[in-house]
Design a protein around this motif. Structure first.
Motif, mmCIF file in Angstrom:
data_model
loop_
_atom_site.group_PDB
_atom_site.id
_atom_site.type_symbol
_atom_site.label_atom_id
_atom_site.label_comp_id
_atom_site.label_asym_id
_atom_site.label_seq_id
_atom_site.Cartn_x
_atom_site.Cartn_y
_atom_site.Cartn_z
ATOM 1 N N ALA A 1 26.967 82.624 7.642
ATOM 2 C CA ALA A 1 26.351 83.589 8.568
ATOM 3 C C ALA A 1 24.769 83.735 7.610
ATOM 4 C CB ALA A 1 27.101 85.163 8.504
ATOM 5 N N VAL A 2 24.876 83.897 6.123
ATOM 6 C CA VAL A 2 23.629 84.044 5.464
ATOM 7 C C VAL A 2 22.779 82.762 5.813
ATOM 8 C CG1 VAL A 2 22.725 83.847 3.323
ATOM 9 C CG2 VAL A 2 24.605 85.666 4.115
ATOM 10 N N LEU A 3 23.440 81.596 5.869
ATOM 11 C CA LEU A 3 22.775 80.407 5.850
ATOM 12 C C LEU A 3 22.108 80.192 7.437
ATOM 13 C CD1 LEU A 3 24.840 77.680 3.995
ATOM 14 C CD2 LEU A 3 22.825 78.927 3.277
ATOM 15 N N ASP A 4 22.772 81.012 8.274
ATOM 16 C CA ASP A 4 22.111 80.842 9.731
ATOM 17 C C ASP A 4 21.032 81.791 9.744
ATOM 18 O OD1 ASP A 4 24.008 79.304 10.918
ATOM 19 O OD2 ASP A 4 25.372 80.846 11.390
ATOM 20 N N VAL B 1 28.257 85.794 -7.600
ATOM 21 C CA VAL B 1 28.737 84.518 -7.520
ATOM 22 C C VAL B 1 28.519 84.109 -5.972
ATOM 23 C CG1 VAL B 1 30.618 82.965 -7.974
ATOM 24 C CG2 VAL B 1 30.273 84.661 -9.485
ATOM 25 N N VAL B 2 27.720 83.063 -5.793
ATOM 26 C CA VAL B 2 27.556 82.596 -4.413
ATOM 27 C C VAL B 2 28.524 81.248 -4.268
ATOM 28 C CG1 VAL B 2 26.055 81.536 -2.823
ATOM 29 C CG2 VAL B 2 25.108 83.320 -4.556
ATOM 30 N N ASP B 3 29.627 81.388 -3.423
ATOM 31 C CA ASP B 3 30.429 80.447 -3.118
ATOM 32 C C ASP B 3 29.951 79.362 -2.057
ATOM 33 O OD1 ASP B 3 32.798 78.774 -2.772
ATOM 34 O OD2 ASP B 3 34.036 80.285 -2.628
ATOM 35 N N LEU B 4 29.112 78.326 -2.338
ATOM 36 C CA LEU B 4 28.988 77.614 -1.438
ATOM 37 C C LEU B 4 29.946 76.575 -0.813
ATOM 38 C CD1 LEU B 4 25.087 76.566 -2.012
ATOM 39 C CD2 LEU B 4 26.075 77.878 -0.255
ATOM 40 N N SER C 1 29.573 67.410 -3.837
ATOM 41 C CA SER C 1 29.038 66.427 -2.939
ATOM 42 C C SER C 1 27.473 66.907 -2.689
ATOM 43 C CB SER C 1 29.535 66.403 -1.525
ATOM 44 O OG SER C 1 29.535 67.523 -1.004
ATOM 45 N N LEU C 2 26.877 65.618 -2.561
ATOM 46 C CA LEU C 2 25.456 66.113 -2.238
ATOM 47 C C LEU C 2 25.002 66.084 -0.777
ATOM 48 C CD1 LEU C 2 22.748 66.489 -3.819
ATOM 49 C CD2 LEU C 2 22.319 64.021 -3.519
ATOM 50 N N GLY C 3 25.403 67.283 -0.240
ATOM 51 C CA GLY C 3 25.559 67.514 1.156
ATOM 52 C C GLY C 3 24.190 68.610 1.257
ATOM 53 N N GLY C 4 23.906 68.799 2.543
ATOM 54 C CA GLY C 4 22.953 70.082 2.868
ATOM 55 C C GLY C 4 23.183 71.351 1.975
ATOM 56 N N LEU C 5 24.765 71.476 1.662
ATOM 57 C CA LEU C 5 25.067 72.885 1.001
ATOM 58 C C LEU C 5 24.631 72.832 -0.502
ATOM 59 C CD1 LEU C 5 28.551 73.587 2.397
ATOM 60 C CD2 LEU C 5 26.504 75.161 2.848
ATOM 61 N N MET D 1 30.632 85.697 -0.126
ATOM 62 C CA MET D 1 31.967 85.162 0.224
ATOM 63 C C MET D 1 31.825 83.608 0.817
ATOM 64 S SD MET D 1 34.071 87.611 0.262
ATOM 65 C CE MET D 1 35.357 87.315 1.640
ATOM 66 N N GLY D 2 32.566 82.724 0.287
ATOM 67 C CA GLY D 2 32.702 81.519 0.900
ATOM 68 C C GLY D 2 33.367 81.326 2.280
ATOM 69 N N SER D 3 33.395 80.437 3.056
ATOM 70 C CA SER D 3 34.044 80.194 4.153
ATOM 71 C C SER D 3 33.978 78.560 4.509
ATOM 72 C CB SER D 3 33.199 81.109 5.081
ATOM 73 O OG SER D 3 33.412 80.807 6.357
ATOM 74 N N ALA D 4 35.089 78.541 5.221
ATOM 75 C CA ALA D 4 35.385 76.974 5.684
ATOM 76 C C ALA D 4 34.107 76.581 6.906
ATOM 77 C CB ALA D 4 36.550 76.644 6.410
ATOM 78 N N ASP D 5 33.594 77.890 7.558
ATOM 79 C CA ASP D 5 32.514 77.719 8.444
ATOM 80 C C ASP D 5 31.275 77.083 7.838
ATOM 81 O OD1 ASP D 5 31.697 77.989 11.245
ATOM 82 O OD2 ASP D 5 30.779 79.711 10.684
ATOM 83 N N SER D 6 30.994 77.395 6.515
ATOM 84 C CA SER D 6 29.908 76.777 5.954
ATOM 85 C C SER D 6 29.649 75.321 5.786
ATOM 86 C CB SER D 6 29.803 77.429 4.379
ATOM 87 O OG SER D 6 31.017 76.537 3.678
ATOM 88 N N VAL D 7 30.728 74.567 6.324
ATOM 89 C CA VAL D 7 30.564 73.175 6.474
ATOM 90 C C VAL D 7 29.711 72.667 7.504
ATOM 91 C CG1 VAL D 7 32.543 72.575 8.027
ATOM 92 C CG2 VAL D 7 32.211 70.741 6.423
ATOM 93 N N ARG D 8 29.403 73.569 8.379
ATOM 94 C CA ARG D 8 28.632 73.366 9.276
ATOM 95 C C ARG D 8 26.758 73.180 8.814
ATOM 96 N NH1 ARG D 8 26.524 77.280 11.915
ATOM 97 N NH2 ARG D 8 27.591 79.186 10.859
ATOM 98 N N HIS D 9 26.681 73.609 7.556
ATOM 99 C CA HIS D 9 25.443 73.346 7.072
ATOM 100 C C HIS D 9 25.314 72.076 5.850
ATOM 101 C CE1 HIS D 9 23.852 77.182 8.715
ATOM 102 N NE2 HIS D 9 25.269 77.741 8.541
#
Length: 255
Positions: free
Chosen positions: A58-61, A33-36, A126-130, A86-94
């Motif tokens: 980190a994976v998206l980086d 399960v990929v938590d975006l 939402s329809l953002g980059g993630l 693992m999901g992360s609040a830091d993914s909002v950067r993407h």
């Protein structure tokens, strides 16, 4: 790979992802399960919080295999069959505007994994980059809605977004259909909205619909899979997710 998406929050997208993960685990399928979603609720519900050195941000980086491996943790539901990127609040950067060459970072990361029978991608509402990266990595997209006015219009926008991605960076992406979630049998407003959905999407409305049952929230609150939760309501939900998973597996095997 199956992307689970909605362009409106609060319709139970994460609950549907968890239900499908529970069905896959019960069927003996090795599942990732990929938590975006930056809220990382799926990671929490699957009992994987804090269990990996890195996370999806980190994976998206850097989609290299060693980064992917460091961001995957076993789920407490079944450490042998079910794992979480693992999901992360830091993914909002993407989640902002995403340049074309970066849209394929998640796809690149997941293409290195051949040990799973099923990959579920839980996209943000939402329809953002993630979401665009998540759906670009998938062969099928599942749209989650509930029978309410704003949810119906959001489902229509989700299909427009899927079509746009198909004509651009994700030509292999196909809609699996619409899951109608949190259905209350004796609600005249919901009955009207269900008829509206059927008129808009026809055969893309998947069967069965998922009824609103307290067992779903109870199982999640206890950190348990719906297939492991006792009672007739939980069994009804589990059977619904089994049917949806079977439909998804058949569709993905045709690609």
């Amino acid at each position: 790979m199956l992307g689970v998406c909605s362009l409106k929050g609060g319709v139970g997208k994460t609950s549907v992802t968890l239900g499908l993960a529970s069905a896959a685990m019960t069927a003996g399928m090795r599942t990732l399960v990929v938590d975006l979603d930056p809220q990382a609720d799926t990671t929490l519900a699957l009992g994987a919080t804090g269990a990996a050195a890195q996370d999806v941000a980190a994976v998206l980086d850097n989609p290299a295999r060693y980064v992917v491996d460091s961001a995957i943790a076993a789920s407490s539901w079944d450490p042998d069959l079910l794992e979480v990127l693992m999901g992360s609040a830091d993914s909002v950067r993407h989640d902002g505007p995403t340049y074309e060459h970066r849209l394929h970072n998640l796809s690149t990361a997941l293409s290195t994994l051949d040990e799973y029978d099923l990959v579920l991608v839980d996209c943000p509402p939402s329809l953002g980059g993630l979401t665009r990266q998540g759906l670009t990595a998938c062969s099928r997209a599942l749209v989650v809605t509930e029978p309410g006015l704003f949810s119906v219009t959001a489902a229509a926008r989700a299909f427009q977004a899927i079509d746009t991605l198909r004509r651009g960076p994700a030509p292999a992406l196909q809609p699996l259909g619409v899951v109608v979630n949190r259905v209350r049998a004796r609600s005249s407003e919901q009955t009207y909205r269900q008829q509206e959905l059927e008129g808009m999407f026809g055969p893309l409305i998947l069967s069965p619909v998922i009824p609103e049952r307290a067992a779903m929230q109870q199982a999640q609150g206890a950190g348990r899979a719906i297939h492991d939760w006792p009672g007739a309501s939980a069994t009804e939900l589990a059977e619904g997710f089994d049917a949806l998973l079977a439909r998804a597996v058949r569709a993905m095997s045709e690609t």
